[in-house]
Design an enzyme around this catalytic site. Sequence first.
Site, PDB file in Angstrom:
ATOM      1  N   LYS A 178     -96.589   0.141  40.211  1.00 56.39           N
ATOM      2  CA  LYS A 178     -95.290  -0.524  39.399  1.00 56.39           C
ATOM      3  C   LYS A 178     -94.993  -2.216  39.920  1.00 56.39           C
ATOM      4  O   LYS A 178     -95.250  -1.970  40.805  1.00 56.39           O
ATOM      5  CB  LYS A 178     -94.196   0.708  40.010  1.00 56.39           C
ATOM      6  N   SER A 198     -86.791   7.347  37.353  1.00 56.07           N
ATOM      7  CA  SER A 198     -87.383   6.122  36.484  1.00 56.07           C
ATOM      8  C   SER A 198     -88.527   6.588  36.717  1.00 56.07           C
ATOM      9  O   SER A 198     -90.079   6.178  36.235  1.00 56.07           O
ATOM     10  CB  SER A 198     -87.095   4.600  37.032  1.00 56.07           C
ATOM     11  N   SER A 234     -88.031   4.033  33.811  1.00 56.73           N
ATOM     12  CA  SER A 234     -88.744   2.512  34.002  1.00 56.73           C
ATOM     13  C   SER A 234     -90.388   2.615  34.347  1.00 56.73           C
ATOM     14  O   SER A 234     -90.345   1.151  34.176  1.00 56.73           O
ATOM     15  CB  SER A 234     -87.412   1.407  35.006  1.00 56.73           C
TER      16      SER A 234
END
Length: 465
Positions: free
Chosen positions: A77, A176, A152
């Site tokens: 990420k 997330s 996210s």
Amino acid sequence: MTPETAVDIARAVRSGAVTASEVLAGCRERVEALDDTLHAFCTTAFDQARARAAEIDADVKAGRPVGPLAGVPVAVKDLIPTRDLRTTSGSLAYRDLVPEVDDVCVARLRAAGALIVGKTNASEFGYGPRGENPVFPPTLNPWDTRLTPGGSSAGSAVAVATGMVPVALGSDGGGSIRVPAALCGVYGIKPAMGRVPLWPGCRDERSPGMSSWESLEHIGPLTRTVADAALVLSVIAGPDPRDRHSIPCDDVDWHDLTLPAGLRVGYSPDLGHARVDPDVRAVVERAIAALDVPVRRLDLDWPDLRETFDALVAAETDLVGLRELAARVPLSAPVRAVLDRSWTAEQFTDAVRERKAAANRMARLTDEIDILLTPTVSTTAYDRALPGPATLAGLPAAPDEWTPFSAIANLTGRPAASAPVGLTPSGLPVGLQIIGPHLGDHQVLAVSRLIEQTTWITSGPRRVA
């Protein structure tokens, strides 16, 4: 044929049945075939990964030992720092940042033989449960590109769902990892607070925006199997002196997915306050009914913690630093919302008190059950042009009303996972959340494995050619 799971890839590479270079070539081919449409990746690193794959192949050929993740492609990420590889956090303020050091978890992956193939798209600084930011095109849901993949950790979920990589790292401050896992039909686990150390990540006070969420943030894997997630955790878990929250992990055997005898499991459809779409609830309850363990239905009356969570996020945000960034570059709407709101000291201290109350409620519940099951989110993936689903259970909904279940695990530090347990009649995936007891990572993995054996999604975008 190249194996698909991390466990099988590493085994095949170690045995010489396939080379790390061959695995990487297959990964690159799939990324190049799919990602121009889906935008799971914001930065790729195949040249660097090729050099590392060649080293692993040379070690195997020479009979030298290689790590437990030898030759496994891993995506990271974009909020997690990576040495010599751009890390933007989805912000124009950091669009050209190339860190000098890896985050602890990335360094451990590299040491274990993983091939870091790129960075995955995310919400700016992780604010907001969608895969959109001012720097890169939005990530699209592979089940239906008109829909949001959640966030996210959006790019990580999509990269795994489509088979671009077998493993991706995500971060989870309020859901997330689990939210996009549910909306994209993959497995995602947030381990207990402190199991996986973070540094520099949200621990570096010199980086406004990037340094937020200190007591809420967790690092964990998104995968297509529980065994893959457990393998990754066996590598990245364990204390580090640079993270004051990190803890020893000698109490967990990450390779043992055996269900403990006498495990007490409870299910709450709504925590006492959440609205859930009927199709989502139906899929979740079918999955629970299929489990080969007794599940007690719970009649909870817990409060909605959205205000508590928002205040704690703001309290752990460098508001002065973010305002300085906002004077230089445009910030996304979820970040602006934190800055534009007037906060009082009482709101922050009330949030601390409510967090204590939430922890105490969870502790009291542990006197009755070991595992709490809930829907992961209240809906399936929705129109990505909207800030949230327009309705829930047939009634108008606030934009943040569809994620009522995930933040409780961050507020209390409990381990939690989302397992893909079925499809609605419209053909969209649904996640079942598994919340464990304090430091109960093994119990969460074991229950996840049980679910995997009964109701796991076995078709969908992962088979896209």
